[in-house]
Design an enzyme around this catalytic site. Structure first.
Site, PDB file in Angstrom:
ATOM      1  N   ASP A  34      -3.617  25.931  -5.547  1.00 30.10           N
ATOM      2  CA  ASP A  34      -4.449  26.819  -4.753  1.00 30.10           C
ATOM      3  C   ASP A  34      -5.869  26.699  -5.110  1.00 30.10           C
ATOM      4  O   ASP A  34      -6.681  27.494  -4.857  1.00 30.10           O
ATOM      5  CB  ASP A  34      -3.868  28.254  -5.028  1.00 30.10           C
ATOM      6  CG  ASP A  34      -4.201  28.438  -6.801  1.00 30.10           C
ATOM      7  OD1 ASP A  34      -3.863  27.716  -7.444  1.00 30.10           O
ATOM      8  OD2 ASP A  34      -4.669  29.662  -6.846  1.00 30.10           O
ATOM      9  N   ASP A  73       1.483  23.310  -8.798  1.00 30.28           N
ATOM     10  CA  ASP A  73       0.477  23.806  -9.694  1.00 30.28           C
ATOM     11  C   ASP A  73       1.200  25.197 -10.053  1.00 30.28           C
ATOM     12  O   ASP A  73       2.301  25.701  -9.358  1.00 30.28           O
ATOM     13  CB  ASP A  73      -0.800  24.206  -8.790  1.00 30.28           C
ATOM     14  CG  ASP A  73      -1.641  25.226  -9.967  1.00 30.28           C
ATOM     15  OD1 ASP A  73      -1.940  24.685 -10.895  1.00 30.28           O
ATOM     16  OD2 ASP A  73      -2.414  26.098  -9.309  1.00 30.28           O
ATOM     17  N   ASP A  86      -0.191  28.607 -11.958  1.00 33.03           N
ATOM     18  CA  ASP A  86      -0.710  29.551 -11.755  1.00 33.03           C
ATOM     19  C   ASP A  86      -1.278  29.918 -10.079  1.00 33.03           C
ATOM     20  O   ASP A  86      -2.047  29.075  -9.846  1.00 33.03           O
ATOM     21  CB  ASP A  86      -2.120  29.868 -12.680  1.00 33.03           C
ATOM     22  CG  ASP A  86      -1.824  29.831 -14.115  1.00 33.03           C
ATOM     23  OD1 ASP A  86      -1.300  30.790 -14.728  1.00 33.03           O
ATOM     24  OD2 ASP A  86      -1.548  28.905 -14.678  1.00 33.03           O
TER      25      ASP A  86
END
Length: 210
Positions: free
Chosen positions: A168, A10, A12
């Site tokens: 996250d 991922d 960000d």
């Protein structure tokens, strides 16, 4: 599980700490409307959830056309300030160099649209290093659907079952598991205090990139 052959990430809150610039864009937008800046600690846990959640945080109660106008203006401000404070999370350059030295491909799967993803990666010199960059508008689905991850595996030439996907947010783990990949939570990312990533049932949790 067989030996992992690729790392997919991922963007960000996992590979890049984009909170300074996304938070900065939100506070510039608030300033345009006569509002005080929000603390970085308030903005940070929301960054992985994208523009809509950030604008909702900065302008609670605003809906309809007014909200859409704010969202578009936020994106305009952010696009003009993509890489002022954004950096790799500490330790990640070493991770990438280690993978590259061993010929292990790494790539990006993000819900961020390509018109933001591509110039951001170029500004940081990562576009020349990543084996793939699958954005939120690259294929017909977005995470938590597995299609973006499956597409990324195809681009790097590695079976999904031999890929590790790190993120996250819960949608990252959902997408990774649905794609048949090994899933890892980046616990150093933008996870709020009221979230327990163990409930997402990842294969592992890491406290730092290295």
């Amino acid at each position: 599980m067989r030996e992992p052959a690729a790392l997919l990430l991922d963007l960000d809150g996992t590979l890049l700490d984009t909170a300074p610039d996304m938070g900065g864009a939100l506070n510039l937008l608030r300033a345009e409307h006569g509002r005080e800046p929000l603390p970085a600690a308030t903005i940070r846990p929301v960054v992985s959830h994208g523009a809509m959640r950030l604008v909702a945080l900065g302008f609670p109660g605003v809906t309809g056309d007014a909200f859409e106008a704010l969202r578009l203006r936020f994106l305009e401000i952010y696009a003009a300030n993509l890489a002022i404070g954004t950096r790799l999370f500490p330790g990640f350059d070493g991770v990438l160099r280690s993978l590259e030295s061993r010929g292990v491909p790494w790539g990006i799967v993000t819900n961020k649209p390509a018109w933001l993803t591509d110039p951001l990666l170029a500004a940081l010199g990562l576009d020349r290093r990543a084996a793939c960059a699958v954005s939120g508008d690259t294929v017909a689905e977005r995470k938590p659907h597995p299609l973006p991850l499956l597409h990324a595996a195809q681009l790097v030439g590695v079976e999904p079952g031999r890929c590790v996907y790190a993120g996250d947010a819960e949608r990252d783990i959902q997408a990774g598991r649905a794609a048949g990949m090994t899933t890892v939570v980046a616990a150093y990312g933008y996870i709020s205090a009221d979230e327990d990533p163990r409930r997402w049932q990842p294969h592992g949790i890491v406290a730092s990139p290295d």
